[in-house]
Structures are given as structure tokens and as C-alpha cells.
Write an enzyme that holds these catalytic residues in place. Structure first.
Site, PDB file in Angstrom:
ATOM      1  N   GLU A 326       0.846  -1.197   0.000  1.00  0.00           N
ATOM      2  CA  GLU A 326       0.000   0.000   0.000  1.00  0.00           C
ATOM      3  C   GLU A 326       0.882   1.247   0.000  1.00  0.00           C
ATOM      4  OE1 GLU A 326      -3.439   2.025   2.853  1.00  0.00           O
ATOM      5  OE2 GLU A 326      -2.069   0.533   3.669  1.00  0.00           O
ATOM      6  N   HIS A 327       1.829   1.296   0.918  1.00  0.00           N
ATOM      7  CA  HIS A 327       2.801   2.393   0.992  1.00  0.00           C
ATOM      8  C   HIS A 327       4.191   1.821   0.753  1.00  0.00           C
ATOM      9  CE1 HIS A 327      -0.509   3.478   3.828  1.00  0.00           C
ATOM     10  NE2 HIS A 327      -0.393   4.665   3.266  1.00  0.00           N
TER      11      HIS A 327
END
EC number: 1.1.1.23
Length: 434
Positions: A326-327
Site C-alpha cells: 500500500e505504501h
């Protein structure tokens, strides 16, 4: 496995490597599925009465008026500090700048003489934003959802949040142009937005995070013809950091912990070719963890997280692409040099001075991101999620005549006679006019 255990990637078998990148299971239990199904039915059939009953049952709050009044919103804003209001305004300015730049130019081309094809963009007419409640109100998510909705030109933007709604959420909603706010939380809020009630309007698309019940409710309404579309599949938050020997261990540790404190099911991974950096990061994590109010939550998340040592940065990138975080934070020298090799990530943060927190709040990018490996096929939330594309075609007589035989041949090959006839009839009409 504790977070201070260093794992040599190249000493692991392929099966062990796959296991290291396996995320915690997030499938909804049968109990949650049945409970949500019952909630959807009750809200659809009983409307506001069901919403009030669920607020009393789940939120322990007796709600008389579901809609928040303008006076209540103004009073909430008056209770906030000027410092916080200014910070919100600064964040919104950057979010506006970045999302306005995503506006698609219209496409208008002549594919061949007399055949004009266009692509035009229209806003989703009505959207519903769901913002969780709790001890830490996620007002930043209001900024991330309501700002692109306004830029896209959505005619109706409504927001639901569990009562009592935090002042920060109410002010952020007003700041970003949300038109109606409702004291409704949980799966029942998703049901109200999907089906409508006496107070809550039905919307075309629902956005926003939530617990397992909210996530399951979004899934169920998105699969019903009488329901609503949703933003994207949801899963626990995650971050992957690639660090080299020049990275600052305290910086890396703080980024890992900022993700771990989200929840016990969050996952953090460090990839580095430098074992010494990995050890220093583990030590920094322990030091910083001791000072966190949410240390217990972060420690649970760290129990499912990984410190992985690789042979080089190229291998770090390959592993990251396989995981699809996601990050993705790249704390290496010349971090931008690695960007072209990144194929799957929700949002990427380059260098020592780009913490995940910047994107979470105020750099301008959106913090609503695909999780759980969905980065392989899904994008970060943006202006396009609040819009839809429509194509237009117009053929002149000459353009139609030139294309007619091609269409007839293709339609005949697929044995779709009516398709072919729609062309042949027009061809004959043109011959009669000649």
C-alpha cells in the site's frame, strides 16, 4: 517471529519466501456476513427506525435527528483551534492542486475521414462518504474524499459517521463542501447510503474505510443491483521500506511504527541489503515503541512483520513488486533512480524527507490506497474515481459509406444478422438517394 529477527532472503527456500510475504487472512466470518445481511435488510425495509435502533444498540447513543444541523456544524467549528483549522486549509490546498491536475482533457479524433470519435468525462451524480468514529477521528479522510468529489463536480455529496460525530469531522466536511452529514455509523450507514431512508439519500457510489462490518457491508451492497458501487476492496494497512546503508535508522523506524500503530493487523516490512542498518532499525523501533501511547497495538502489528536482508537494491525492488505494498518508502541515496523499476505500489515516498505521514495528511496525494496486494490491478484513489467516461461517435454519410463493408463483414462473421442489417439498410438507402 519477533521484529528484531533478521531474515536472509537468499537463504530461504521459494516456499519460505512466499510465506514471508503472505498477508494475514481477512476473510469475513460467517457470523459477520449474516449479521451484515440482516442489517441491510432491516435498513432497506424499515429505514430511519432501523438506523436509530442500531445507533442505540451499537453506538450506545439515542439519536433523534439523524441529520446534523448547520448550527451544530458551526458550533463544532467554533470549538476547534485556529491552528488546526489553518492546518486543514493548507492540506486541502495541496489536495486540490494535485487532484485538479488529474482532470482529463477531452478526446476528439477522426479515426478515418467522416468518422468522429470522442471521449467525454462526467461526474458521478451522488456519492456517500463513510468516516469511522472512535477515539481518533479520521478527519483527514474527509479531506481526501470530499475534495476530489467537489473538484469532479458531483451534484450530491453526503457523509455518514457514528454518533456523536467529532468536531474535527464536522468542520472538515463543511470546509470541503459536503452538503449533508448524518449521525449514522457502521454497516447500517452503508445500507442507508446504498438504499436510502426517509432521511439519508440513496447514492450512486460509496467511499471510505471501516471495520470488518463496514467492509462486509460495502462488499454486499456492491454486488446488488439495488445497491451502490464502492471505491475499492479494503484490507489492513501496510508499509514496505527499502533502505540502504545511508538511511537514517530513526527515520526508518518512525515510518514503520507510524504504520504499525494503525492496528494490530497492520503489516510492516523492511528490505535492505545492509544487515547493519537492519539491526540499527530494530533497535530504534524498540526505543521509539516505548514512548508510543499505542505501543500495545503497534507491538501486535510488529509480530507479523519482517526485517529482510537482500543481496542488493535490485532484489529489494523485485521483492517489493512481488508484495505490492500500500505504501512504499524508499530511503536510499538517489531514491528516484528506482522509481521506474517499481511496478506495484499504492503510493511511493522518496528519500529521507518524505515520510508516509506527508501523504497521509498534506502533501496533496490521496491516502486512500489499495491494500492486500490489490496494487497489482488497482490504483490510488483519485479524481477519476468520482467520474465516469463516456464515448461519442458520429459518422457522416461519406464516413459511413467508407466503413460499411467492414462492419458488414465483421457482423456476418459473428452471425449477428441484425447488426449487419442495420448497416445494409442504410447502404441501400444511400443508393436510392443517389
Amino acid at each position: 517471529m519477533s521484529f528484531n529477527t533478521l531474515i536472509d532472503w537468499n537463504s530461504c527456500s521459494p516456499e519460505q519466501q512466499r510465506a514471508l510475504l503472505t498477508r494475514p487472512a481477512i476473510s469475513a466470518s460467517d457470523s459477520i456476513t449474516r449479521t451484515v445481511s440482516d442489517i441491510l435488510y432491516n435498513v432497506k425495509t424499515r429505514g430511519d427506525d432501523a438506523l436509530r435502533e442500531y445507533s442505540a444498540k451499537f453506538d450506545k447513543t439515542e439519536v433523534t435527528a439523524l441529520r446534523v444541523t448547520p448550527e451544530e456544524i458551526a458550533a463544532a467549528g467554533a470549538r476547534l483551534s485556529d491552528e488546526l483549522k489553518q492546518a486543514m486549509a493548507a492540506a486541502v490546498k495541496n489536495i486540490e492542486t494535485f487532484h485538479s491536475a488529474q482532470t482529463l482533457p477531452p478526446v476528439d479524433v477522426e479515426t478515418q475521414p467522416g468518422v468522429r470519435c470522442q471521449q467525454v468525462t462526467r461526474p458521478v451524480a451522488s456519492v456517500g462518504l463513510y468516516i469511522p468514529g472512535g477515539s481518533a477521528p479520521l478527519f483527514s479522510t474527509v479531506l481526501m474524499l470530499a475534495t476530489p468529489a467537489r473538484i469532479a463536480g458531483c451534484q450530491k455529496v453526503v457523509l455518514c459517521s457514528p454518533p456523536p460525530i467529532a468536531d474535527e469531522i464536522l468542520y472538515a466536511a463543511q470546509l470541503c463542501g459536503v452538503q449533508e452529514i448524518f449521525n449514522v455509523g457502521g454497516a447500517q450507514a452503508i445500507a442507508a447510503l446504498a438504499f436510502g431512508s426517509e432521511s439519508v439519500p440513496k447514492v450512486d457510489k460509496i467511499f471510505g474505510p471501516g471495520n470488518a462490518f463496514v467492509t462486509e457491508a460495502k462488499r454486499q451492497v456492491s454486488q446488488r443491483l439495488d445497491g451502490a458501487a464502492i471505491d475499492m476492496p479494503a484490507g489492513p494497512s501496510e508499509v514496505l521500506v527499502i533502505a540502504d546503508s545511508g538511511a537514517t535508522p530513526d527515520f526508518v523506524a518512525s515510518d514503520l511504527l507510524s504504520q504499525a500503530e494503525h492496528g494490530p493487523d497492520s503489516q510492516v516490512i523492511l528490505l535492505t541489503p545492509d544487515a547493519d542498518i537492519a539491526r540499527k532499525v530494530a533497535e530504534a523501533v524498540e526505543r521509539q515503541l516505548a514512548e508510543l501511547p499505542r505501543a500495545g497495538t503497534a507491538r501486535q502489528a510488529l509480530s507479523a512483520s519482517r526485517l529482510i536482508v537482500t543481496k542488493d537494491l535490485a532484489q529489494c525492488v523485485a521483492i517489493s513488486n512481488q508484495y505490492g505494498p500500500e505504501h512504499l518508502i524508499i530511503q536510499t541515496r538517489n531514491a528516484r533512480d528506482l522509481v521506474d523499476a517499481i511496478t506495484s505500489a499504492g503510493s511511493v515516498f522518496l528519500g529521507d524527507w518524505s515520510p508516509e505521514s506527508a501523504g497521509d495528511y498534506a502533501s496533496g496525494t490521496n491516502h486512500v490506497l489499495p491494500t492486500y496486494g490489490y496494487t497489482a490491478t488497482c490504483s490510488s484513489l483519485g479524481l477519476a474515481d468520482f467520474q465516469k467516461r463516456m464515448t461519442v461517435q458520429e459518422l457522416s454519410k461519406a464516413g459511413f459509406s467508407a466503413l460499411a463493408s467492414t462492419i458488414e463483414t465483421l457482423a456476418a462473421a459473428e452471425r449477428l444478422t441484425a447488426h449487419k442489417n442495420a448497416v445494409t439498410l442504410r447502404v441501400n438507402a444511400l443508393k436510392e438517394q443517389a
